[in-house]
Design a protein around this motif. Structure first.
Motif, mmCIF file in Angstrom:
data_model
loop_
_atom_site.group_PDB
_atom_site.id
_atom_site.type_symbol
_atom_site.label_atom_id
_atom_site.label_comp_id
_atom_site.label_asym_id
_atom_site.label_seq_id
_atom_site.Cartn_x
_atom_site.Cartn_y
_atom_site.Cartn_z
ATOM 1 N N LEU A 1 2.832 23.408 -36.398
ATOM 2 C CA LEU A 1 3.759 22.296 -35.451
ATOM 3 C C LEU A 1 2.457 20.722 -35.461
ATOM 4 O O LEU A 1 2.417 19.659 -35.471
ATOM 5 N N ALA A 2 1.003 21.318 -35.732
ATOM 6 C CA ALA A 2 0.104 20.475 -35.882
ATOM 7 C C ALA A 2 0.256 19.725 -37.091
ATOM 8 O O ALA A 2 -0.502 17.761 -36.422
ATOM 9 N N ALA B 1 8.744 23.705 -28.452
ATOM 10 C CA ALA B 1 8.402 24.142 -27.015
ATOM 11 C C ALA B 1 9.320 23.274 -25.775
ATOM 12 O O ALA B 1 10.379 22.420 -26.099
ATOM 13 N N GLY C 1 2.214 33.422 -34.578
ATOM 14 C CA GLY C 1 1.604 32.053 -33.458
ATOM 15 C C GLY C 1 0.929 31.152 -33.429
ATOM 16 O O GLY C 1 0.696 30.243 -33.185
ATOM 17 N N GLN C 2 -0.498 32.244 -34.763
ATOM 18 C CA GLN C 2 -1.137 30.777 -34.745
ATOM 19 C C GLN C 2 -1.360 30.310 -36.492
ATOM 20 O O GLN C 2 -1.462 29.014 -35.920
ATOM 21 N N GLN D 1 5.502 27.917 -25.432
ATOM 22 C CA GLN D 1 5.645 27.894 -27.275
ATOM 23 C C GLN D 1 5.868 29.467 -27.090
ATOM 24 O O GLN D 1 5.760 29.942 -27.066
ATOM 25 N N GLN E 1 10.947 30.621 -24.389
ATOM 26 C CA GLN E 1 10.416 30.167 -24.689
ATOM 27 C C GLN E 1 11.612 29.214 -23.427
ATOM 28 O O GLN E 1 12.745 29.991 -23.048
ATOM 29 N N ARG F 1 2.228 29.458 -36.573
ATOM 30 C CA ARG F 1 2.982 28.551 -36.199
ATOM 31 C C ARG F 1 2.471 27.305 -35.133
ATOM 32 O O ARG F 1 2.921 25.888 -35.423
ATOM 33 N N ASP F 2 1.949 27.148 -35.095
ATOM 34 C CA ASP F 2 1.341 26.477 -34.713
ATOM 35 C C ASP F 2 0.099 25.130 -35.115
ATOM 36 O O ASP F 2 0.369 24.378 -35.220
#
Length: 463
Positions: free
Chosen positions: A358-359, A408, A351-352, A413, A384, A354-355
């Protein structure tokens, strides 16, 4: 869609197997309530019928010498084929070496010569005949090569055991980024306790040959009919060894700073992407962290961390990598944590990553592996928001509708886009069907099993 002839053979294979009325492991009806885990996913030209993937698992079941050295056998057709029959979306062939001395053990598969294509093709043909995709993980074990089959080690009371020449090993040809006794995986050689051989350092020309041989193995994979290729850069094998400052002490263009240590990985990715079809997905497995930064070694030399992986991940979309397969560890016995044997340990890291992607508005699918054993656990990793229209025109149209699920919805997410499951399939080859039953998803079973599917899936709950 069901075939017009209800006993239509699967085309283009040299034996009869019926085309399933509906692809096993797919929902009978897609609805807004269908878990994302059981929605299709299109990656380039390939369509996963669900988000459950069979992770590569070493079987140590190939010939160690002779004309069939490194070739897949009926064992692989039986085991990998069964996961496909029971509904897995993608079935990976285990770590397959691009060079003879890159095998983990003498009994591991390879794709360093054309004679090994036929065995892989036979596996690929059968897996695909059951509606699944088939992948192969291309690898080189580096300093962790020339070890014995796992059960041989277990009998000896060890996690691993060296394979000497008497059992087909190559102790004098174990190679890594750096050489010498301190670069053996478990330290200076001890004839009684050591589990790994002392490696020799690859010369620069040999490093370039590794790149060439990854590309050649990828070409053979395509000829064998494989749908997906994964490059193995995790678990302390050669590409991981180059990434880590703990195992890479080189002073040429492949060692030293971050750019140099990642050079081999990026050259391999470019070489493989350059020889496979544009529509073929390319995955990368990576150890997202070594869990070594707080050790004495890590403090002295530095270590590969989640931040290192994020830096690499941000460069992958431009190189044509479609999915990052997140694992951890394996490069040194001093690691502080064993993520591959701890439930859920990679989900937060995935998740880290992926974030962070996305950022930066970067699109890269994420997969998670490691002790995924339960239905709700798998569902929650990829869950999701979003709605799915009911469709009647087959899996490709379903995937077209479902592809928005990788984004999302309503601020929700997922940690990853797919799950990769290994040991649970060894325990329960029917795990996909069991998960569907536990999540209340009515999925199709293989045509030959339909007579027991109605109501019979309750048997999957028995302990």
């Amino acid at each position: 869609m069901a075939p017009s002839n209800l006993n239509t053979p699967v085309p283009n294979i040299p034996y009869f197997t019926p085309q399933h009325l509906h692809s096993p492991g797919t929902p009978k009806d897609l609805s807004p309530k269908t878990p994302t885990l059981f929605t299709p996913l299109q990656i380039r030209n390939a369509v996963l019928r669900n988000r459950i993937l069979v992770s590569p698992m070493c079987q140590y079941s190939c010939a160690s010498s002779g004309p069939q050295i490194g070739a897949l056998t009926d064992w692989h057709v039986a085991t990998l084929g069964h996961y496909a029959i029971k509904g897995a979306g993608l079935v990976f062939v285990e770590a397959t070496s691009v060079q003879p001395n890159g095998r983990i053990s003498p009994n591991c598969p390879g794709l360093w010569n054309d004679a090994q294509i036929a065995g892989l093709k036979r596996v690929a043909d059968f897996v695909k005949s059951q509606g699944a995709l088939v992948g192969v993980q291309l690898a080189h074990a580096g300093r962790k090569s020339s070890t014995a089959a796992q059960w041989v080690s277990m009998v000896a009371g060890r996690k691993s055991k060296r394979a000497d020449v008497d059992v087909g090993g190559w102790p004098e040809d174990v190679k890594g980024p750096s050489g010498g006794e301190d670069q053996a995986w478990d330290g200076p050689f001890d004839s009684e306790r050591s589990r790994f051989w002392t490696p020799k350092a690859l010369i620069t020309q040999e490093v370039k040959e590794v790149v060439r041989d990854f590309a050649s193995a990828a070409e053979r994979s395509v000829r064998a009919g494989v749908d997906v290729i994964e490059i193995h850069a995790a678990h302390g094998y050669l590409l991981h060894q180059f990434l880590s400052p703990i195992s890479n002490r080189r002073t040429d263009e492949y060692g030293g700073n971050f750019e140099n240590r990642t050079r081999l990985l990026f050259e391999v990715i470019k070489a493989v992407r350059g020889v496979i079809p544009e529509g073929m997905p390319l995955f990368l497995r990576i150890s997202s962290t070594e869990f070594l930064e707080d050790t004495d070694l890590g403090k002295e030399f530095g270590a590969w961390t989640v931040e290192s992986t994020i830096e690499v991940a941000k460069q992958l979309p431009a190189l044509g990598v479609d999915l990052l397969d997140v694992s951890s560890g394996g490069n040194h016995p001093s690691q502080r944590f064993d993520g591959t044997n701890t439930k859920g340990s990679h989900v937060k890291i995935a998740g880290q990553i992926r974030d962070a992607l996305l950022a930066d508005n970067l699109k890269l699918l994420i997969g998670v592996v490691g002790m995924i054993t339960e239905a709700e656990q798998a569902r929650n990793i990829v869950e999701q928001g979003g709605n799915i229209a009911q469709l009647e025109n087959g899996i490709h149209e379903e995937a077209e509708t479902a592809k928005e699920l990788t984004d999302a919805k309503d601020g929700k997410q997922p940690a990853a886009d797919v799950v990769l499951v290994a040991r649970q399939f060894l325990r329960e080859p029917e795990w996909v069907l069991k998960v569907a039953s536990e999540l209340g998803v009515d999925v199709w079973w293989p045509s030959q099993f339909l007579r027991v599917a109605a109501g019979g899936d309750a048997k999957l709950h028995r302990k």
